[in-house]
Scaffold this motif. Structure first.
Motif, PDB file in Angstrom:
ATOM      1  N   ARG A 124      -3.522   3.786 -13.670  1.00 22.46           N
ATOM      2  CA  ARG A 124      -2.441   2.857 -13.339  1.00 22.46           C
ATOM      3  C   ARG A 124      -1.380   3.666 -12.607  1.00 22.46           C
ATOM      4  O   ARG A 124      -0.975   4.720 -13.077  1.00 22.46           O
ATOM      5  N   LEU A 125      -0.951   3.161 -11.478  1.00 26.48           N
ATOM      6  CA  LEU A 125       0.087   3.818 -10.697  1.00 26.48           C
ATOM      7  C   LEU A 125       1.329   2.954 -10.746  1.00 26.48           C
ATOM      8  O   LEU A 125       1.255   1.748 -10.510  1.00 26.48           O
ATOM      9  N   LYS A 126       2.464   3.575 -11.060  1.00 24.08           N
ATOM     10  CA  LYS A 126       3.707   2.823 -11.206  1.00 24.08           C
ATOM     11  C   LYS A 126       4.820   3.451 -10.395  1.00 24.08           C
ATOM     12  O   LYS A 126       4.872   4.663 -10.231  1.00 24.08           O
ATOM     13  N   ASP A 127       5.709   2.604  -9.928  1.00 27.64           N
ATOM     14  CA  ASP A 127       6.956   3.028  -9.288  1.00 27.64           C
ATOM     15  C   ASP A 127       7.987   1.972  -9.649  1.00 27.64           C
ATOM     16  O   ASP A 127       7.958   0.860  -9.112  1.00 27.64           O
ATOM     17  N   GLY A 128       8.844   2.306 -10.583  1.00 26.00           N
ATOM     18  CA  GLY A 128       9.817   1.315 -11.044  1.00 26.00           C
ATOM     19  C   GLY A 128       9.114   0.143 -11.696  1.00 26.00           C
ATOM     20  O   GLY A 128       8.298   0.308 -12.592  1.00 26.00           O
ATOM     21  N   LEU A 129       9.400  -1.061 -11.205  1.00 23.11           N
ATOM     22  CA  LEU A 129       8.809  -2.273 -11.755  1.00 23.11           C
ATOM     23  C   LEU A 129       7.469  -2.641 -11.126  1.00 23.11           C
ATOM     24  O   LEU A 129       6.850  -3.632 -11.510  1.00 23.11           O
ATOM     25  N   LEU A 130       7.008  -1.841 -10.166  1.00 22.17           N
ATOM     26  CA  LEU A 130       5.768  -2.137  -9.459  1.00 22.17           C
ATOM     27  C   LEU A 130       4.607  -1.343 -10.051  1.00 22.17           C
ATOM     28  O   LEU A 130       4.776  -0.214 -10.499  1.00 22.17           O
ATOM     29  N   GLN A 131       3.414  -1.947  -9.996  1.00 17.08           N
ATOM     30  CA  GLN A 131       2.246  -1.305 -10.583  1.00 17.08           C
ATOM     31  C   GLN A 131       0.969  -1.732  -9.871  1.00 17.08           C
ATOM     32  O   GLN A 131       0.834  -2.881  -9.466  1.00 17.08           O
ATOM     33  N   ILE A 132       0.022  -0.779  -9.735  1.00 14.24           N
ATOM     34  CA  ILE A 132      -1.331  -1.047  -9.246  1.00 14.24           C
ATOM     35  C   ILE A 132      -2.297  -0.415 -10.241  1.00 14.24           C
ATOM     36  O   ILE A 132      -2.081   0.717 -10.685  1.00 14.24           O
ATOM     37  N   ALA A 133      -3.359  -1.118 -10.581  1.00 18.56           N
ATOM     38  CA  ALA A 133      -4.410  -0.576 -11.442  1.00 18.56           C
ATOM     39  C   ALA A 133      -5.643  -0.285 -10.588  1.00 18.56           C
ATOM     40  O   ALA A 133      -5.935  -1.000  -9.630  1.00 18.56           O
ATOM     41  N   ILE A 134      -6.358   0.802 -10.952  1.00 19.16           N
ATOM     42  CA  ILE A 134      -7.594   1.171 -10.271  1.00 19.16           C
ATOM     43  C   ILE A 134      -8.746   0.997 -11.259  1.00 19.16           C
ATOM     44  O   ILE A 134      -8.683   1.490 -12.385  1.00 19.16           O
ATOM     45  N   TRP A 135      -9.773   0.300 -10.809  1.00 23.87           N
ATOM     46  CA  TRP A 135     -10.928  -0.034 -11.645  1.00 23.87           C
ATOM     47  C   TRP A 135     -12.183   0.642 -11.111  1.00 23.87           C
ATOM     48  O   TRP A 135     -12.402   0.702  -9.911  1.00 23.87           O
ATOM     49  N   LYS A 136     -13.022   1.138 -12.014  1.00 26.93           N
ATOM     50  CA  LYS A 136     -14.315   1.700 -11.636  1.00 26.93           C
ATOM     51  C   LYS A 136     -15.395   0.650 -11.876  1.00 26.93           C
ATOM     52  O   LYS A 136     -15.437   0.024 -12.932  1.00 26.93           O
ATOM     53  N   ASN A 137     -16.240   0.471 -10.886  1.00 32.22           N
ATOM     54  CA  ASN A 137     -17.326  -0.504 -10.953  1.00 32.22           C
ATOM     55  C   ASN A 137     -18.620   0.197 -10.573  1.00 32.22           C
ATOM     56  O   ASN A 137     -18.612   1.335 -10.135  1.00 32.22           O
TER      57      ASN A 137
END
Length: 90
Positions: A14-27
Motif C-alpha cells: 500500500r502506498l500512501k501520501d497524506g489522505l491518498l492511497q494506492i494498493a498493489i495486488w499480486k495475481n
C-alpha cells in the motif's frame, strides 16, 4: 509505503501520501505467471457524521500527490516483477 506479507485478498503493498492511497495486488495468469495490478487511487475523508469514507475524486491540489503515488506504484511494480523474474531463474 507499507509492505505486507499478503494473505489471500490482501494487497502486497500500500502506498500512501497524506489522505491518498494506492494498493498493489499480486495475481497469476492462466499459465501461472505472476502479474501485478493496482487499485484506483483513493482519498479518505470524514463525512458529516465523523465517519471515514473513501472516494476517487480529488481536489486540484491533490493532483501532484496522485502523480507522485502513481510513479511510486510503477516503480514498486517493476521492483516486484524483477524479484519474481530472478526467483524464477533460481
Amino acid at each position: 509505503m507499507t509492505n505486507q506479507n499478503p494473505t489471500p485478498n490482501e494487497p502486497v503493498a500500500r502506498l500512501k501520501d497524506g489522505l491518498l492511497q494506492i494498493a498493489i495486488w499480486k495475481n497469476q495468469s492462466e499459465n501461472g505467471r505472476p502479474f501485478y495490478s493496482t487499485s484506483a487511487l483513493q482519498r479518505s475523508y470524514k463525512d458529516d457524521a465523523g465517519s471515514y469514507q473513501e472516494t476517487t475524486s480529488l481536489s486540484g491540489t491533490q493532483l501532484l500527490q496522485a502523480q507522485r503515488l502513481y510513479a511510486l506504484a510503477y516503480e514498486k511494480v517493476r521492483e516486484l516483477e524483477e524479484a519474481d523474474y530472478l526467483a524464477s531463474k533460481e
